[in-house]
Design a protein around this motif. Structure first.
Motif, PDB file in Angstrom:
ATOM      1  N   TYR A  80       0.561  -1.222  -0.116  1.00 37.37           N
ATOM      2  CA  TYR A  80      -0.425   0.504  -0.161  1.00 37.37           C
ATOM      3  C   TYR A  80       0.748   1.134   0.220  1.00 37.37           C
ATOM      4  CZ  TYR A  80      -3.870  -3.383   0.982  1.00 37.37           C
ATOM      5  OH  TYR A  80      -4.771  -4.236   0.444  1.00 37.37           O
ATOM      6  N   SER A 121      -6.482   1.287  -3.652  1.00 34.80           N
ATOM      7  CA  SER A 121      -6.548   0.329  -2.304  1.00 34.80           C
ATOM      8  C   SER A 121      -7.468  -0.987  -3.149  1.00 34.80           C
ATOM      9  CB  SER A 121      -6.782   0.830  -0.849  1.00 34.80           C
ATOM     10  OG  SER A 121      -5.591   1.571  -0.585  1.00 34.80           O
ATOM     11  N   THR A 122      -8.354  -0.394  -3.297  1.00 29.62           N
ATOM     12  CA  THR A 122      -9.642  -1.272  -3.798  1.00 29.62           C
ATOM     13  C   THR A 122      -9.370  -2.639  -4.731  1.00 29.62           C
ATOM     14  OG1 THR A 122     -11.251  -0.064  -3.036  1.00 29.62           O
ATOM     15  CG2 THR A 122     -12.223  -1.349  -4.738  1.00 29.62           C
ATOM     16  N   ASN A 125      -6.994  -4.484  -2.919  1.00 30.98           N
ATOM     17  CA  ASN A 125      -7.521  -5.623  -1.486  1.00 30.98           C
ATOM     18  C   ASN A 125      -7.940  -7.025  -2.310  1.00 30.98           C
ATOM     19  OD1 ASN A 125      -7.105  -3.366   0.087  1.00 30.98           O
ATOM     20  ND2 ASN A 125      -8.970  -3.009  -0.134  1.00 30.98           N
ATOM     21  N   THR A 133      -9.523  -5.332   3.524  1.00 30.32           N
ATOM     22  CA  THR A 133      -8.734  -4.260   4.001  1.00 30.32           C
ATOM     23  C   THR A 133      -7.339  -5.177   5.152  1.00 30.32           C
ATOM     24  OG1 THR A 133      -9.805  -3.219   5.677  1.00 30.32           O
ATOM     25  CG2 THR A 133     -10.215  -2.853   3.314  1.00 30.32           C
ATOM     26  N   ASP A 139     -13.860  -5.112   6.937  1.00 30.69           N
ATOM     27  CA  ASP A 139     -13.651  -6.580   6.862  1.00 30.69           C
ATOM     28  C   ASP A 139     -14.682  -7.121   7.682  1.00 30.69           C
ATOM     29  OD1 ASP A 139     -11.130  -6.367   5.826  1.00 30.69           O
ATOM     30  OD2 ASP A 139     -10.006  -7.024   6.971  1.00 30.69           O
ATOM     31  N   SER A 156     -15.402  -4.605  -1.050  1.00 33.54           N
ATOM     32  CA  SER A 156     -14.633  -4.376  -1.858  1.00 33.54           C
ATOM     33  C   SER A 156     -14.555  -2.605  -1.327  1.00 33.54           C
ATOM     34  CB  SER A 156     -13.159  -4.988  -1.840  1.00 33.54           C
ATOM     35  OG  SER A 156     -11.787  -4.183  -1.916  1.00 33.54           O
ATOM     36  N   ASP A 159     -15.857  -1.752   2.095  1.00 35.75           N
ATOM     37  CA  ASP A 159     -15.610  -2.138   2.709  1.00 35.75           C
ATOM     38  C   ASP A 159     -14.168  -0.708   2.985  1.00 35.75           C
ATOM     39  OD1 ASP A 159     -12.668  -2.737   4.610  1.00 35.75           O
ATOM     40  OD2 ASP A 159     -12.750  -5.036   3.338  1.00 35.75           O
ATOM     41  N   GLU A 160     -13.802  -0.390   2.215  1.00 34.54           N
ATOM     42  CA  GLU A 160     -12.332   0.618   1.937  1.00 34.54           C
ATOM     43  C   GLU A 160     -13.138   2.266   1.973  1.00 34.54           C
ATOM     44  OE1 GLU A 160      -8.728   1.518   1.814  1.00 34.54           O
ATOM     45  OE2 GLU A 160      -9.126  -0.633   1.573  1.00 34.54           O
ATOM     46  N   ASP A 164     -11.420   4.162   4.880  1.00 37.23           N
ATOM     47  CA  ASP A 164     -10.618   5.322   4.665  1.00 37.23           C
ATOM     48  C   ASP A 164     -11.470   6.955   4.257  1.00 37.23           C
ATOM     49  OD1 ASP A 164      -7.834   5.161   3.713  1.00 37.23           O
ATOM     50  OD2 ASP A 164      -8.443   3.309   2.358  1.00 37.23           O
TER      51      ASP A 164
END
Length: 200
Positions: A80, A121-122, A125, A133, A139, A156, A159-160, A164
């Motif tokens: 990351y 990030s997605t 992930n 994550t 999660d 995902s 989640d992010e 974030d």
């Protein structure tokens, strides 16, 4: 466009980079130790980005991930570094455009930083961790989406976003108040448009 990315590697900037990395490192350790639903690992990146510009912000972010990952054995963090670089660049651009001069601007900058994190990030992930994550709270949300038979990419993404966006909001507000508290004599050292005086 050139002014947005203008960078001076002065003594003040060179000292700023490790200081910001240290702030990031401590923030991440704090969040991990308390199992917070936030990362808190880019406060220093955002300070560096606003003071030094997008390139310095990107360097602070990526370097922090690499150092943290190598010193703690946290391989997830290494990957990351791309995300942290993107956050630093995004926040640095917003800083150069003058958005970090008010609370409202800091909130808007947080949205930009959060979106940069989510967009970078997605896919990571999904590629490396099946969509999770590594954040306990995020999660849990991902697990709920999968139990509801939602697509992995959407789970995902959710989640992010849940991790974030709030993280960047807290991060940028903390960075804003730290920056507001710095004396003008100090912040002036990072003005890329200032004339450099030579002593003859």
């Amino acid at each position: 466009m050139e002014k947005l990315f203008k960078t001076r590697f002065t003594t003040a900037v060179i000292v700023l980079i490790p200081a910001c990395i240290g702030i990031n490192y401590l923030g991440k350790l704090f969040a991990a130790a308390l199992k917070l639903p936030l990362w808190l690992d880019c406060i220093g990146t955002c300070i560096g980005a606003v003071l030094g510009g997008p390139i310095i912000g990107g360097i602070c972010g990526a370097a922090n991930n690499l150092i943290y990952g190598l010193t703690t054995g946290d391989n997830i963090t290494l990957i990351y570094a791309l995300t942290s670089f993107g956050i630093g660049v995004g926040v640095g651009i917003m800083g150069r455009l003058g958005f970090m001069k008010s609370v409202g601007g800091a909130i808007l900058t947080a949205v930009v930083g959060g979106l940069a994190a989510v967009l970078i990030s997605t896919p990571l992930n999904i590629i490396f961790w099946g969509g999770t994550t590594g954040n306990v709270w995020g999660d849990a949300a991902f697990a709920a989406t999968q139990a509801a038979n939602m697509p992995v990419w959407l789970g995902s993404l959710i989640d992010e976003v849940l991790v974030d966006v709030p993280d960047k909001l807290v991060t940028l507000l903390v960075a804003y108040f730290i920056l507001k508290g710095l004396p003008r004599k100090l912040t002036a050292l990072y003005d890329v448009n200032a004339e450099i005086e030579h002593l003859d």
